[in-house]
Design a protein around this motif. Structure first.
Motif, mmCIF file in Angstrom:
data_model
loop_
_atom_site.group_PDB
_atom_site.id
_atom_site.type_symbol
_atom_site.label_atom_id
_atom_site.label_comp_id
_atom_site.label_asym_id
_atom_site.label_seq_id
_atom_site.Cartn_x
_atom_site.Cartn_y
_atom_site.Cartn_z
ATOM 1 N N SER A 22 47.887 29.940 5.296
ATOM 2 C CA SER A 22 47.153 29.948 3.993
ATOM 3 C C SER A 22 47.887 31.205 3.108
ATOM 4 C CB SER A 22 46.050 29.852 4.019
ATOM 5 O OG SER A 22 45.154 31.131 4.384
ATOM 6 N N CYS A 79 46.128 26.518 0.378
ATOM 7 C CA CYS A 79 46.572 27.931 0.241
ATOM 8 C C CYS A 79 45.606 28.994 -0.463
ATOM 9 C CB CYS A 79 48.014 27.972 -0.587
ATOM 10 S SG CYS A 79 49.203 27.084 0.324
ATOM 11 N N PRO A 91 49.765 24.659 2.728
ATOM 12 C CA PRO A 91 49.994 25.539 3.627
ATOM 13 C C PRO A 91 51.160 24.913 4.747
ATOM 14 C CG PRO A 91 47.710 25.392 3.478
ATOM 15 C CD PRO A 91 48.400 24.241 2.849
#
Length: 512
Positions: free
Chosen positions: A83, A392, A403
């Motif tokens: 992330s 993210c 991600p």
């Protein structure tokens, strides 16, 4: 004292701008709930910027049979790495084997369990190593000939807090820094709170629920502002760290065990330094003035000298930081044995009050998700479900909006592409921007095509463009906010830089 002419209405009022408060604000705002967060100082001003800066399962917690906590943290490692690959990255840890410690087979068994408790896609597993041949062996004393290596992750802890707040704000949350919640009272189906800003003005907030994420001040807030004392007690544990000039040239970190059983890490830090910590001691002093003492410095130097060929003394320490961890009291005999897991206390006698006790940075996202899961059904506002596991952080979308493992494993490629795009800036400066801001480096540099467009160079490598970005988008109001939390430039800049930056920021605010 100026009192606001109107009252802010929200679903959640969150007290505390550390990692737990910011994480809950982000999660709740992303579900469509209206959020107000207040923090009495700067974001991450206390415990959340004073960690060992690791995303880790907590290898040492296995010996206390904290299997659920370790597994939960191990699962979160790779979720978090994906992330925010700009402010987090994998790190390999070397554990020299001391003949006076546990047998090698016991350590191998523990590492096998650590590798196996959760699925890994990014991080390699553990292995035994010959320190006489391995790069990590050369800085160590010759008696350490065998060791083990395993994986965990590194995080810029203060930036993690700020990015959670940025994401929350961009999803509609109102973030108030340097704003103290002086009172919170139930009135029918809502809470009515008074927030006092740094200027002395008062903001009234009408909230359908209240989240107490005040960290070391959690119990104090309940007793004073909310007047709802808790039955739970916190054990305040001080952790201190020292920073010295670089002790080794390779990318590995070390995990050392003191004969007293405590664990200390030695970690590559800011290219030119080594970070050593942490201590674990009970704390009963002023929580606003937490600082390392001479005994802690001596302790960390002594342990470092037990393992490294090159000795250090207190005179070699270039910077220190300390924080108080608010851990749930569990009657453990030693500070290092107290559980790092978190607990919630829900007071549903009227509009809900959720208090957060304990926790660690690695599990903050899961804590936030569980907190909002508990509160959302009690609120009249319709909200969507959990979402942060596949999202993210701001700046983390390096190769697409989702991600990916690629963002972690190919971060260097992202840096190289950014350096080509902004070839008019020094490559080292672009690399620093990439680590701090990720894809949002492009936001910082938007409309600029030459160094002259960056504005005055207030300190070496620190241009007006970056300072303005941090003031406008990340709530920075002082030099300390910029040099010691949103970056660690304070370690690298010449004496007087902090005063110069403070003067520039005061002038900038006066003109604005």
């Amino acid at each position: 004292m100026e009192i606001s002419q109107h009252t802010l209405d929200c679903d959640l009022l969150i007290v505390g701008g550390g990692i737990n408060g910011a994480g809950i604000a982000r999660d709740a705002a992303g579900r469509g709930l209206s959020v107000v967060l207040c923090e009495k100082d700067d974001l991450a001003a206390h415990t959340s910027s004073a960690s060992t800066k690791l995303i880790h399962g907590g290898l040492r917690y296995l010996e206390y049979y904290e299997f659920n906590l370790v597994r939960k943290a191990l699962i979160e490692r790779e979720v978090l790495l994906r992330s925010a690959p700009h402010i987090m990255w994998p790190l390999r840890f070397v554990m020299p084997h001391d003949k006076g410690q546990r047998a090698g087979w016991m350590i191998r068994t523990g590492l096998f369990l650590y590798d196996s408790l959760a699925k890994r896609e990014i991080l390699p597993g553990s292995q035994g190593i010959d320190l006489r041949r391995h790069a990590a062996g050369s800085p160590l004393k010759p008696e350490f000939t065998k060791g083990f290596v395993y994986s965990d992750g590194w995080v810029d802890d203060a930036r993690l807090v700020v990015l959670n707040a940025v994401d929350a704000a961009e999803r509609g949350a109102k973030i108030f820094t340097r704003t103290l919640c002086t009172s919170a009272q139930r009135q029918g189906d809502h809470w009515l709170a008074q927030l006092r800003t740094a200027s002395g003005s008062v903001v009234a907030v009408k909230a359908k629920s209240l989240v107490n994420a005040a960290g070391p001040w959690t119990a104090h807030f309940l007793q004073t502002a909310a007047q709802r004392p808790s039955a739970k007690s916190l054990r305040l544990i001080k952790g201190s760290h020292i920073v010295v000039k670089r002790l080794f040239d390779h990318p590995y970190a070390y995990i050392f065990q003191h004969p007293d059983g405590r664990i200390v890490f030695a970690i590559p830090y800011e290219q030119d330094f080594t970070l050593v910590g942490t201590t674990d001691i009970d704390y009963q002093g002023d929580m606003n003035k937490v600082a390392i003492d001479e005994k802690e410095i001596a302790y960390l130097c002594e342990l470092t000298n037990r393992y490294f060929r090159r000795s250090i003394t207190p005179g070699d320490v270039v910077w220190t930081y300390s924080g108080v961890r608010p851990l749930v009291e569990d009657e453990a005999a030693s500070a290092s044995a107290v559980t790092r897991d978190y607990r919630f206390e829900m007071d549903a006698d009227g509009p809900p009050l959720l208090s957060v006790f304990g926790g660690k940075i690695t599990t903050f996202r899961k804590l936030a998700e569980e907190a909002v899961d508990m509160l959302a059904p009690k609120l009249p506002t319709r909200s969507s479900g959990a979402w942060t596991a596949k999202a993210c952080m701001p700046g983390g979308d390096l190769f697409g909006s989702q991600p990916t493992n690629q963002s972690v494993l190919q971060f260097d490629r992202f840096v190289q592409e950014l350096q080509k795009q902004y070839a008019w800036l020094p490559a080292a400066l672009v690399a620093r921007y990439a680590r701090a801001y990720g894809s949002r480096t492009r936001m910082l540099l938007a409309g600029r095509t030459r160094v002259g467009d960056m504005g005055e160079e207030i300190a070496p490598g620190l241009y007006v463009a970056e300072v303005n970005y941090l003031m406008e988008h990340e709530w920075a109001v002082s030099a300390a906010d910029i040099l010691w939390r949103r970056s660690k430039l304070g370690l690298h800049l010449p004496a007087g830089s902090e005063a110069k930056l403070d003067a520039w920021m005061r002038t900038s605010r006066a003109v604005a």
